[in-house]
Enzyme design. Structure first.
Site, PDB file in Angstrom:
ATOM      1  N   ASP A 117       8.196  14.934  44.695  1.00 21.24           N
ATOM      2  CA  ASP A 117       8.298  15.637  45.847  1.00 21.24           C
ATOM      3  C   ASP A 117       9.622  16.264  45.716  1.00 21.24           C
ATOM      4  OD1 ASP A 117       6.761  16.265  48.597  1.00 21.24           O
ATOM      5  OD2 ASP A 117       8.619  15.593  49.241  1.00 21.24           O
ATOM      6  N   TYR A 170      13.941  21.575  54.287  1.00 15.71           N
ATOM      7  CA  TYR A 170      12.955  22.621  54.586  1.00 15.71           C
ATOM      8  C   TYR A 170      13.584  23.850  55.155  1.00 15.71           C
ATOM      9  CZ  TYR A 170       9.209  19.325  53.383  1.00 15.71           C
ATOM     10  OH  TYR A 170       8.757  18.403  52.576  1.00 15.71           O
ATOM     11  N   HIS A 189      -0.745  12.421  45.714  1.00 15.23           N
ATOM     12  CA  HIS A 189       0.412  12.747  45.846  1.00 15.23           C
ATOM     13  C   HIS A 189       1.785  11.779  45.574  1.00 15.23           C
ATOM     14  CE1 HIS A 189       3.875  15.590  46.984  1.00 15.23           C
ATOM     15  NE2 HIS A 189       4.305  14.650  47.798  1.00 15.23           N
TER      16      HIS A 189
END
Length: 268
Positions: free
Chosen positions: A86, A193, A246
């Protein structure tokens, strides 16, 4: 930070993603150490027990890369194998691009090559919908309020409802909640982010031998991203896990250990 294996073994650094910590590697850390690697899994900046720098600029990709190189330097390793999942995978791509002379082997678990995302979202509009949260996280303060509401319910659901049943036990979830509740942690996590909007040079092609491990039932990242990432590498192989999501290293730790160890032990 978590460590396993002999201190004089080949260095293997494991980088976790959002919203985890070094705890993400607990199922594979010791098995990799038993195979002779000196395994280090740090809490990335802002996560777990790490420092929490203030400001969005403190989470730009160049600084995250410098953290990894600093860790390798402190370990006395001129070269090392790097694995990332990730967000840890995003950082791992960047380390391999900027410091190809230091990375012996690169292993990526469900993380796109950053240079491919914009084009892939144009080609696959469904990915734009899957990545909606990256845009939402740009809003000041509101994401932190929603993520922490009702005992961090949104974050707990992000783990439990997008993984195979039993992948995260109640004790593990409780430990994550305790980490998220530490002062400044949520803002630091979301700032990864927010820092995406900071201009940077493209990473370009990856010359380091690369192994891409991909859980095909990932709800966040389409499998086309693995193919696009491999296309950015001079030497890459994809291993697809048909039944995993994931959260690959939680769901199929034995096979992940086999793949990482076998690849890292190959000679140049």
């Amino acid at each position: 930070m978590r460590e396993a294996g002999p201190p004089d073994g080949p260095l293997l650094i494991l980088l976790h993603g959002f919203p985890e910590s070094s705890r993400a590697w607990r199922k594979i850390l010791r098995p990799l150490g038993e195979r002779g690697f000196h395994v280090i899994a740090p809490d990335m900046r802002g996560y777990g027990s790490s420092d929490v720098p203030e400001g969005i600029d403190a989470y730009c990709l160049d600084l995250l890369v410098a953290d990894v190189i600093g860790l390798a330097d402190a370990s006395g390793a001129p070269t090392f194998t790097l694995a990332g999942h990730d967000w840890g995978g995003i950082v791992a791509w960047a380390v391999a691009a900027r410091h190809s002379d230091r990375v012996h082997r690169l292993v990526i678990l469900n993380a796109p090559h950053p240079d491919t995302m914009r084009q892939e979202m144009r080609r696959h509009p469904a990915q734009l919908l899957r990545s909606w949260y990256a845009g939402f996280f740009q809003i000041p303060r509101l994401p932190e309020r929603l993520l922490s509401a009702f005992g961090y319910r949104a974050l707990r659901r992000s783990l439990l409802q997008t993984s195979r049943p039993g992948s995260f036990d109640p004790g593990e979830i409780a430990a994550y909640v305790e980490e998220w509740a530490r002062p400044g942690r949520l803002t630091a996590m979301v700032n990864y982010y927010r820092a995406l909007r900071i201009p940077r040079a493209p990473l370009g092609r990856i010359t380091v031998p690369t192994l891409i491990l991909w859980g095909m039932k990932d709800r966040f990242l389409g499998a086309h991203l693995a193919t696009a990432a491999a296309g950015m590498c001079d030497d890459a192989r994809i291993v697809r896990f048909a039944q995993d999501t994931h959260w690959l290293q939680h769901e199929n730790p034995r096979q992940v250990v086999v793949e990482i160890a076998g690849f890292a032990q190959k000679a140049d």
